[in-house]
Design an enzyme around this catalytic site. Sequence first.
Site, PDB file in Angstrom:
ATOM      1  N   HIS A 189      -7.994 -52.883 -20.473  1.00  0.00           N
ATOM      2  CA  HIS A 189      -8.686 -52.277 -19.511  1.00  0.00           C
ATOM      3  C   HIS A 189      -8.396 -51.725 -18.111  1.00  0.00           C
ATOM      4  O   HIS A 189      -8.661 -51.602 -17.016  1.00  0.00           O
ATOM      5  CB  HIS A 189      -9.813 -53.274 -18.789  1.00  0.00           C
ATOM      6  CG  HIS A 189     -10.546 -54.303 -19.796  1.00  0.00           C
ATOM      7  ND1 HIS A 189     -11.843 -54.071 -20.621  1.00  0.00           N
ATOM      8  CD2 HIS A 189     -10.115 -55.434 -20.466  1.00  0.00           C
ATOM      9  CE1 HIS A 189     -11.851 -54.992 -21.375  1.00  0.00           C
ATOM     10  NE2 HIS A 189     -11.148 -55.844 -21.147  1.00  0.00           N
ATOM     11  N   SER A 214       4.655 -28.472  -6.005  1.00  0.00           N
ATOM     12  CA  SER A 214       3.689 -27.931  -5.533  1.00  0.00           C
ATOM     13  C   SER A 214       4.105 -26.522  -4.687  1.00  0.00           C
ATOM     14  O   SER A 214       4.918 -26.641  -3.798  1.00  0.00           O
ATOM     15  CB  SER A 214       2.714 -28.829  -4.720  1.00  0.00           C
ATOM     16  OG  SER A 214       2.079 -28.191  -3.896  1.00  0.00           O
ATOM     17  N   LYS A 273       5.500 -33.154  -3.449  1.00  0.00           N
ATOM     18  CA  LYS A 273       5.157 -33.476  -4.567  1.00  0.00           C
ATOM     19  C   LYS A 273       5.785 -33.097  -5.857  1.00  0.00           C
ATOM     20  O   LYS A 273       6.501 -32.143  -5.929  1.00  0.00           O
ATOM     21  CB  LYS A 273       3.727 -32.556  -4.881  1.00  0.00           C
ATOM     22  CG  LYS A 273       2.682 -33.275  -3.977  1.00  0.00           C
ATOM     23  CD  LYS A 273       1.334 -32.969  -4.361  1.00  0.00           C
ATOM     24  CE  LYS A 273       0.961 -33.618  -5.689  1.00  0.00           C
ATOM     25  NZ  LYS A 273      -0.423 -33.131  -6.022  1.00  0.00           N
ATOM     26  N   TYR A 331     -14.215 -18.729 -53.885  1.00  0.00           N
ATOM     27  CA  TYR A 331     -13.788 -18.169 -52.551  1.00  0.00           C
ATOM     28  C   TYR A 331     -14.953 -17.272 -51.914  1.00  0.00           C
ATOM     29  O   TYR A 331     -15.976 -16.691 -52.330  1.00  0.00           O
ATOM     30  CB  TYR A 331     -12.882 -17.245 -52.705  1.00  0.00           C
ATOM     31  CG  TYR A 331     -12.173 -16.331 -51.552  1.00  0.00           C
ATOM     32  CD1 TYR A 331     -11.271 -16.972 -50.708  1.00  0.00           C
ATOM     33  CD2 TYR A 331     -12.827 -14.942 -51.292  1.00  0.00           C
ATOM     34  CE1 TYR A 331     -10.623 -16.309 -49.589  1.00  0.00           C
ATOM     35  CE2 TYR A 331     -12.439 -14.732 -49.876  1.00  0.00           C
ATOM     36  CZ  TYR A 331     -11.359 -15.054 -48.959  1.00  0.00           C
ATOM     37  OH  TYR A 331     -10.858 -14.305 -47.883  1.00  0.00           O
ATOM     38  N   GLU A 371       0.357 -33.419 -18.318  1.00  0.00           N
ATOM     39  CA  GLU A 371      -0.849 -32.800 -18.345  1.00  0.00           C
ATOM     40  C   GLU A 371      -1.159 -31.539 -19.583  1.00  0.00           C
ATOM     41  O   GLU A 371      -2.279 -31.952 -20.051  1.00  0.00           O
ATOM     42  CB  GLU A 371      -1.457 -32.290 -17.064  1.00  0.00           C
ATOM     43  CG  GLU A 371      -1.065 -33.282 -16.139  1.00  0.00           C
ATOM     44  CD  GLU A 371      -1.182 -32.614 -14.504  1.00  0.00           C
ATOM     45  OE1 GLU A 371      -2.030 -32.892 -13.944  1.00  0.00           O
ATOM     46  OE2 GLU A 371      -0.012 -31.995 -14.086  1.00  0.00           O
ATOM     47  N   SER A 415      -7.332  -9.009 -41.523  1.00  0.00           N
ATOM     48  CA  SER A 415      -6.747 -10.381 -40.954  1.00  0.00           C
ATOM     49  C   SER A 415      -5.073 -10.026 -40.752  1.00  0.00           C
ATOM     50  O   SER A 415      -4.531 -10.973 -40.100  1.00  0.00           O
ATOM     51  CB  SER A 415      -6.995 -11.331 -42.203  1.00  0.00           C
ATOM     52  OG  SER A 415      -6.348 -10.854 -43.380  1.00  0.00           O
ATOM     53  N   LYS A 434      -6.789 -19.507 -40.894  1.00  0.00           N
ATOM     54  CA  LYS A 434      -5.457 -19.374 -40.434  1.00  0.00           C
ATOM     55  C   LYS A 434      -5.241 -19.451 -39.091  1.00  0.00           C
ATOM     56  O   LYS A 434      -4.205 -20.175 -38.495  1.00  0.00           O
ATOM     57  CB  LYS A 434      -4.750 -17.956 -40.927  1.00  0.00           C
ATOM     58  CG  LYS A 434      -4.646 -17.894 -42.514  1.00  0.00           C
ATOM     59  CD  LYS A 434      -4.591 -16.613 -43.025  1.00  0.00           C
ATOM     60  CE  LYS A 434      -5.114 -16.614 -44.406  1.00  0.00           C
ATOM     61  NZ  LYS A 434      -6.628 -16.269 -44.398  1.00  0.00           N
TER      62      LYS A 434
HETATM   63  N1  ARG Z   1      -7.271 -11.887 -46.195  1.00  0.00           N
HETATM   64  C1  ARG Z   1      -8.004 -12.702 -47.167  1.00  0.00           C
HETATM   65  C2  ARG Z   1      -7.922 -14.176 -46.678  1.00  0.00           C
HETATM   66  O1  ARG Z   1      -7.235 -14.382 -45.766  1.00  0.00           O
HETATM   67  C3  ARG Z   1      -7.501 -12.641 -48.450  1.00  0.00           C
HETATM   68  C4  ARG Z   1      -8.280 -12.855 -49.656  1.00  0.00           C
HETATM   69  C5  ARG Z   1      -9.212 -11.908 -49.867  1.00  0.00           C
HETATM   70  N2  ARG Z   1     -10.072 -11.971 -51.071  1.00  0.00           N
HETATM   71  C6  ARG Z   1     -11.172 -11.296 -51.177  1.00  0.00           C
HETATM   72  N3  ARG Z   1     -11.647 -11.489 -52.156  1.00  0.00           N
HETATM   73  N4  ARG Z   1     -11.494 -10.422 -50.353  1.00  0.00           N
HETATM   74  O2  ARG Z   1      -8.759 -15.018 -46.836  1.00  0.00           O
END
Ligand code: ARG
Length: 467
Positions: free
Chosen positions: A166, A287, A293, A327, A300, A33, A335
């Site tokens: 309307h 344009s 234009k 988790y 937009e 990531s 993210k």
């Molecule tokens: N890169 C992971 C995330 O964004 C961090 C947490 C990873 N935790 C784990 N137990 N592998 O979620």
Amino acid sequence: MADDTTDTKSSNQMWGGRFASGPDAIMEEINASIGFDKKLFAQDIRGSIAHATMLAHQGIISAEDKDKIVHGLNTILSEIESGNFEFSRQLEDIHMNVEARLATLIGPAAGRLHTARSRNDQVALDFRLWVKEELEKTELMLTGLIAAFLDRAEEHAESVMPGFTHLQTAQPVTFGHHCMAYVEMFGRDRSRVRHAIEHLDESPIGAAALAGTGYPIDRHMTAKALGFREPTRNSIDTVSDRDFAIEFLSIAAIAGMHLSRLAEEIVIWSTPQFGFVRLSDAFSTGSSIMPQKKNPDAAELVRAKTGRINGSLVALLTIMKGLPLAYSKDMQEDKEQVFDAAESLELAIAAMTGMVRDMTVNTARMKAAAGSGYSTATDLADWLVREAGLPFRDAHHVTGRAVALAESKGCDLAELPLSDLQAIHPDITDKVYDVLTVEASVASRKSFGGTAPSEVRRQIAFWRDRN
Ligand code: ARG
């Protein structure tokens, strides 16, 4: 596909103890990531400094090690800020990139930083801090947009325009009143932002992997150091909760919907057919083929960004909806949705603030349009109720006949001779012409929150006070 496949054979230096070999290149690619979570570097380092400081305060690590750790982390912060940090995909994410670099910089003391924490509470912390800052930024940007509207509303508290339902001419309103409608909308968005900040203002760090920890940590100390109101209360919830991200996205989606409605109005208003507003050169494009234009591209694009934001909200809700506690790695996908939506929302608010501040309002065009389409028909009906004592339903019927007559003669209501009006209802007198102008119509709507200039000014004063 993998673009960096060097050294995939050796096992991960952070967690590879029980692994004989490193990950397949595809495994590394799907798992990493760092490409996007490097955005969290400042939050990650802040969190680690607070954690290490607390560990030393509690006697879990030595003061000496803590000093080395803090010094090393500050070095890393400046390395990243100055672009002198090499991110490695083999180290997966921002947390392990920072920790590995710390080990290179300060040696074995670095290995003590991860005492009494896990990447699960670490990522929850970093991301919460990031979202909190983004919400604070959004709050300020909305305040700027509201201020832009307040100025335009004050300038145009008396400028009449057609009000629509309307998208058909309904009753005359003032442009100031219409601007204040957006102030209400963006004001609600801003209060949603404030509530969201309150909701997420709890520190996740110390929840560890999911169960808490046996070390004598002080979660209140880290919460305070990181600017949170208090620590979260349940360690399982803490590492599995992404409500704060979803709440950000829902707020962004609602604000985006408001921005998009405004964008749509600007697109319509700036057509030559409407001609109510003219965008500044700074916020329009030409344009390449049609020299006459002037296109409302920014409006937009605001409308389109809203589609992207909605996509992010649905994506994250869907990512989360089937996950068992606590988790799961699915959560790593949170993210990019939030980062993308935040960027879109910031751009959309900034572009709209610029457009609203800069656009030229054609009050003559608005006034002419306000009077067409029998927009004062309701005023005639109200006059019949007030002056001739008719029940509203009957007055509505009489007015309908007057409109039909005017339509057949191709004139406005105010242009019908008194004899014509009296033929429809004998109690009509020439005083009726006083209410058939758009100015009189607008001035008469003095009910609280109504379109009369005096009421619009009351609304402006209320918001000036709050902004
Ligand atoms: N890169 C992971 C995330 O964004 C961090 C947490 C990873 N935790 C784990 N137990 N592998 O979620």
